[in-house]
Design an enzyme around this catalytic site. Structure first.
Site, PDB file in Angstrom:
ATOM      1  N   GLU A 295      37.833  62.115 -19.339  1.00  0.00           N
ATOM      2  CA  GLU A 295      37.332  61.633 -20.641  1.00  0.00           C
ATOM      3  C   GLU A 295      35.996  62.276 -20.987  1.00  0.00           C
ATOM      4  O   GLU A 295      35.677  62.479 -22.151  1.00  0.00           O
ATOM      5  CB  GLU A 295      37.171  60.103 -20.637  1.00  0.00           C
ATOM      6  N   HIS A 324      52.713  65.786   2.587  1.00  0.00           N
ATOM      7  CA  HIS A 324      54.173  65.847   2.637  1.00  0.00           C
ATOM      8  C   HIS A 324      54.768  65.812   1.239  1.00  0.00           C
ATOM      9  O   HIS A 324      55.947  65.525   1.060  1.00  0.00           O
ATOM     10  CB  HIS A 324      54.692  64.683   3.498  1.00  0.00           C
ATOM     11  N   LYS A 438      44.711  54.657 -30.019  1.00  0.00           N
ATOM     12  CA  LYS A 438      44.375  53.236 -30.207  1.00  0.00           C
ATOM     13  C   LYS A 438      44.743  52.807 -31.628  1.00  0.00           C
ATOM     14  O   LYS A 438      45.330  51.754 -31.850  1.00  0.00           O
ATOM     15  CB  LYS A 438      42.878  52.992 -29.966  1.00  0.00           C
TER      16      LYS A 438
HETATM   17  O1  PA5 Z   1      35.559  54.706 -20.757  1.00  0.00           O
HETATM   18  C1  PA5 Z   1      35.817  54.140 -21.815  1.00  0.00           C
HETATM   19  O2  PA5 Z   1      34.987  54.048 -22.741  1.00  0.00           O
HETATM   20  C2  PA5 Z   1      37.167  53.507 -22.020  1.00  0.00           C
HETATM   21  O3  PA5 Z   1      38.001  53.720 -20.928  1.00  0.00           O
HETATM   22  C3  PA5 Z   1      37.017  52.011 -22.258  1.00  0.00           C
HETATM   23  O4  PA5 Z   1      36.386  51.446 -21.148  1.00  0.00           O
HETATM   24  C4  PA5 Z   1      38.366  51.354 -22.486  1.00  0.00           C
HETATM   25  O5  PA5 Z   1      39.012  51.951 -23.583  1.00  0.00           O
HETATM   26  C5  PA5 Z   1      38.216  49.872 -22.715  1.00  0.00           C
HETATM   27  O6  PA5 Z   1      37.396  49.624 -23.833  1.00  0.00           O
HETATM   28  P1  PA5 Z   1      36.802  48.176 -24.061  1.00  0.00           P
HETATM   29  O7  PA5 Z   1      35.856  47.894 -22.951  1.00  0.00           O
HETATM   30  O8  PA5 Z   1      36.123  48.228 -25.394  1.00  0.00           O
HETATM   31  O9  PA5 Z   1      37.958  47.209 -24.066  1.00  0.00           O
END
Ligand code: PA5
Length: 469
Positions: A295, A324, A438
């Protein structure tokens, strides 16, 4: 604080070991130092200017105190602790639990210092119904930690609504207040709104700390503390690593060396980064790392606005299991990967291998050896085999797995990611590509304001029979 350390070992990426074509020469290493040292300074300045608040989490006194207060309150009444969250709101919790509590923690009361822990980071109906069936007559002693900065995330919101209803039906609003603890934004967002309206106990997702950098905040600390993990040592380990990864000199800064080596290989067609722990306890840290790396570094546009479609692909493997499964590809497939092994010197437990029966003398070599010796020999054997094929290998060496070394590892990779982001010249801290999926989910679920997108998606919603075989 424990003196155990985490160190990065990088000899096996050098040209001295794997040759000039795939290895890093001394001249290239010096160039990497020259390129990276100004970036270390830049990253340190950003931190001083308060632009990377995750950097200060190891030094916070308030967050651990708030977490400890809730953990103490739950100590004598909570037998099952459930985290509802996804992505950065769950992966760190899972990683800490797997790393720092015994394998049989949930099954064997003698092996645990806290309640059973379940982390729901998906919306699989079969999984949830099975859990709800089991929990129905255990609700009195079950506590739920809903972790969502926004409160808008469909997966977490839907789980939360189901649990809230369950609690409301059984205990009324008072029961929700008793059994739900929210970890969310201090001021904004849907979960904050609900938390305030329904008077839940709450902890804060710190401002400016993205999910994937939040494990050392209340996001990751509450479930850890509730389950008996020493959060002070965890943070002390991270603080110890903070000193090391802030060092201005490239060669003494493990995050800088790690980031630069990864960047070097990405630009030389090794765009896949395999993390392979040789310890079951570390396997979920490799999951946590995958999100952090993917990310943060997978971006279409660089900081100058240029289209770059950049980013190393993180892959998780587990030693010895995946020897393996994957190693055939890793040795004989394309030389397009950088390997990062996680190796442990002293394990939390050890067991001697027994003597084979007389009819199997070919197994005698195993007798009386400790299992840790076998596992570490397998790591070395796999690394040796990869090096024979000129595959670059890094090792993160843990003296042992404890809260302090896990804190060091987490912070090492967080700052590695920050430095790598600057080397790739991208914005490390956003995730614009996650947003479209999303929004498309909102559209498909009929959320108001997303009608146009629902129309756009419609052609994809059915299998076209001409292409179904
Ligand atoms: O790293 C990130 O920003 C995402 O993985 C969020 O943690 C994830 O989408 C969850 O978002 P939220 O905490 O708003 O529910």
């Amino acid at each position: 604080m424990s003196q155990s350390k985490v160190n990065l070992y990088y000899k096996n990426v050098t040209a001295d070991v794997i040759g000039d074509e795939h290895g890093i020469t001394r001249a290239q290493f010096d160039e990497l130092a020259q390129k990276t040292e100004p970036i270390i300074a830049q990253v340190n300045r950003q931190r001083q200017a308060g632009r990377t608040p995750y950097r200060d989490l190891p030094h916070s006194r308030d967050y651990p105190a708030q977490v400890r207060e809730i953990a103490a309150e739950l100590k004598d009444k909570c037998e099952i602790f459930v985290v509802l969250g996804i992505g950065g709101s769950a992966l760190g919790n899972i990683a800490l639990q797997t790393a720092l509590n015994p394998y049989m923690y949930n099954i064997d009361p003698a092996q645990r210092k806290g309640p059973q822990l379940f982390v729901f980071d998906n919306v699989d109906p079969a999984q949830l119904t099975s859990f709800l069936d089991w929990i129905a007559d255990r609700l009195d002693t079950t506590y739920f930690n809903v972790v969502s900065k926004s409160g808008q995330t469909a997966e977490t919101a839907s789980q939360f609504l189901i649990i809230r209803q369950l609690l409301l039906e059984k205990y009324g609003p008072e029961g929700c207040r008793e059994h739900i603890i929210a970890t969310t934004d201090k001021k904004h967002g849907t979960m904050r709104k609900i938390t305030d309206a329904e008077s839940y106990r709450s902890l804060e997702v710190p401002d400016g700390v993205g999910g994937r950098f939040s494990v050392l905040s209340p996001v990751g600390l509450l479930s850890a503390a509730v389950c008996g993990i020493d959060i002070d040592s965890l943070l002390a380990g991270a603080a110890d690593m903070d000193e090391r990864v802030s060092r201005p000199e490239f060669k003494t800064n493990p995050a800088a060396v790690n980031a630069a080596i990864n960047w070097h290989y990405y630009r030389r067609d090794k765009k896949i980064s395999v993390m392979m722990p040789y310890a079951w306890a570390l396997k979920d840290l490799a999951d946590w790392y995958r999100q952090l790396w993917a990310e943060s570094l997978g971006k279409s546009t660089d900081l100058d606005g240029k289209t770059v479609f950049i980013g190393p692909t993180p892959v998780k493997a587990l030693g010895a299991t995946d020897q393996h499964s994957q190693v055939q590809l890793y040795r004989e497939g394309p030389n397009d990967k950088l390997f990062t092994f996680l190796q442990v010197k002293t394990f939390a437990g050890n067991v001697k291998i027994a003597t084979p029966p007389d009819c199997a003398p070919e197994l005698a070599y195993l007798a009386d050896k400790e299992m840790s010796f076998l596992l570490n020999s397998e790591k070395l054997a796999t690394e040796y085999a990869l090096l024979q094929d000129k595959r670059p290998c890094l090792t993160v060496a843990f003296d042992e797995i404890n809260a302090c070394t896990i804190g060091q590892f987490i912070y090492l990779f967080e700052v590695t990611t920050s430095i790598a982001g600057r080397l790739f010249n991208i914005n490390t801290y956003d995730q614009p590509a996650v947003e479209l999926g999303k929004k498309a989910t909102f559209a498909l679920m009929g959320r108001e304001g997303h009608e146009e997108m629902a129309e756009e998606i419609r052609p994809y919603s059915k299998f076209d029979a001409d292409f179904l075989v």
